[in-house]
Every structure is written in C-alpha cells, then in structure tokens.
Scaffold this active site. Structure first.
Site, short mmCIF file in Angstrom:
data_model
loop_
_atom_site.label_atom_id
_atom_site.label_comp_id
_atom_site.label_asym_id
_atom_site.label_seq_id
_atom_site.Cartn_x
_atom_site.Cartn_y
_atom_site.Cartn_z
N HIS A 170 67.89 50.62 52.50
CA HIS A 170 67.19 50.76 51.22
C HIS A 170 68.12 51.40 50.18
O HIS A 170 68.24 50.91 49.05
CB HIS A 170 65.93 51.61 51.43
CG HIS A 170 65.17 51.93 50.18
ND1 HIS A 170 63.92 51.40 49.91
CD2 HIS A 170 65.47 52.72 49.12
CE1 HIS A 170 63.50 51.87 48.73
NE2 HIS A 170 64.42 52.67 48.24
N GLU A 171 68.80 52.49 50.57
CA GLU A 171 69.69 53.19 49.63
C GLU A 171 70.92 52.34 49.29
O GLU A 171 71.38 52.34 48.15
CB GLU A 171 70.13 54.55 50.20
CG GLU A 171 69.02 55.51 50.59
CD GLU A 171 67.96 55.71 49.52
OE1 GLU A 171 68.26 55.56 48.32
OE2 GLU A 171 66.80 55.99 49.87
N CYS B 193 59.54 54.24 47.10
CA CYS B 193 60.81 54.55 46.44
C CYS B 193 60.55 55.54 45.31
O CYS B 193 59.56 55.42 44.59
CB CYS B 193 61.38 53.24 45.90
SG CYS B 193 62.90 53.41 44.98
N HIS C 196 70.20 50.04 46.58
CA HIS C 196 70.28 50.68 45.25
C HIS C 196 71.70 50.64 44.71
O HIS C 196 71.93 50.37 43.54
CB HIS C 196 69.85 52.16 45.33
CG HIS C 196 68.37 52.36 45.26
ND1 HIS C 196 67.59 51.86 44.24
CD2 HIS C 196 67.52 53.03 46.07
CE1 HIS C 196 66.34 52.22 44.44
NE2 HIS C 196 66.26 52.92 45.55
ZN LIG Z 1 64.57 53.71 46.42
#
Ligand SMILES: [Zn+2]
Length: 187
Positions: free
Chosen positions: A138-139, A96, A142
């Site tokens: 993953h995004e 990341c 966030h």
């Molecule tokens: Zn990330």
C-alpha cells in the site's frame, strides 16, 4: 524543532507524483523518518508514505503494532523495492490516511520479499507476510503515485472523489476559522 506536516488528501496533486529516490539516508532523511513515525503514531496508523505529507522522496514508515500487539516492529525504509511476490493473492479492505472513512477492497500478493535502506543507511531485506506485506505494498503504491481509489470502478471512484472534495472544503473552512480566532489573541 520538528517540522509541521499536514497529511494530504488523495485528491491533492502531490499524491499523483512518483517520488524521487534517496541518495543516502543522511541526517535530513533520518529526521523525515522520525517526523513520519511521530505522525503515524499520533494518528494510530500502521503506515505512512512521504508523498502523503507532500515530500516527494521514496521514504516510508510502517509499524503494525497497533493491530498486531505481538509484533512491535518499526520499519523506516528508503528506496524500498519488491524483489519477489507470491502468486497467492488475497482481497482485503484497506483504509488510508489520505482517504478518510472510505475502505477499498484491494487484491494483493500475500507475501513479498522487500529490499530497502534503513535509518542507519544499511541495505536490508525482509520477507513480509500478512498485514506487514499488505501495508508495505500500500505504501509503495503511494511512492508510485497510486492510491486505493485507483482500484475502484470509474463510477465508485468518482463518488469517492466527490466525498473527498467536500471534506477538503470543510477542512479549509475550519483552518480559516482557526486563523481568524488566533488573530484575535495578539501578544
Ligand atoms: Zn495510504
């Protein structure tokens, strides 16, 4: 002129925030998407969430071409959501921008169906598999204030946070030194 953004480390409070939905993809959001794409390309990453540059909006960009050369697809997404996820899950190490050099094994569904609003303010749906599916999840994490460190055991998480704190201090010192040098060259 393009705005200057800094990619924040995972210990920054901005990365704990749940990002706000976007009303419409207007000129401002489009510009944000372009800035994010530029940052992602410069750093040769495959994905970036707006929260990582301190913008609390549900916007992300993905381009997996750096690892999969046969799929040159750039995705700019606003308000992304998962409509369906496969029962099959796989564990893989993820890196990341906000957590330099610390790979974390994360188990995720291998396929997801995603709905989002694109850069032309059109609603789109895609069926993502492989790296695209992983990157998207993953995004999206966030945008919900979740980082890969949250998948670690408490002890390993603590160690990783200490490492990021050291890195943060080093970066601040470096920035201060750069400012100092710059002030010696007046014009
Ligand atoms: Zn990330």
């Amino acid at each position: 002129m393009a705005r200057h953004y800094k990619v924040l480390l995972a210990i920054h409070p901005a990365l704990k925030k749940v990002a706000e939905p976007v009303d419409t993809v207007d000129a401002n959001i489009k510009e944000l998407m372009q800035d994010m794409t530029r940052i992602m390309k410069e750093k040769k990453g495959v994905g970036l969430a707006a929260t990582q540059i301190g913008v609390s909006k549900r916007v992300l960009t993905i381009d997996v071409r750096y690892v999969k050369k046969d799929k040159p697809n750039l995705f700019c997404m606003a308000n992304p959501e998962i409509l369906w996820a496969s029962e099959t899950q796989e564990s893989e190490k993820e890196y990341c921008f906000s957590i330099p050099e610390i790979g974390v094994e994360v188990k995720r569904p291998t396929e997801v169906k995603v709905r989002y609003v694109d850069e032309h303010n059109q609603t789109q749906e895609i069926h993502a598999t492989g790296l695209l599916a992983r990157c998207f999840q993953h995004e999206l994490d966030h945008l919900n204030g979740i980082v890969t460190l949250d998948y670690l055991s408490p002890l390993r998480r603590q160690l990783a946070i200490k490492k990021l704190q050291r890195l943060d201090r080093a970066q601040r010192l470096e920035e201060a030194a750069e400012k100092e040098t710059a002030s010696h060259h007046p014009l």
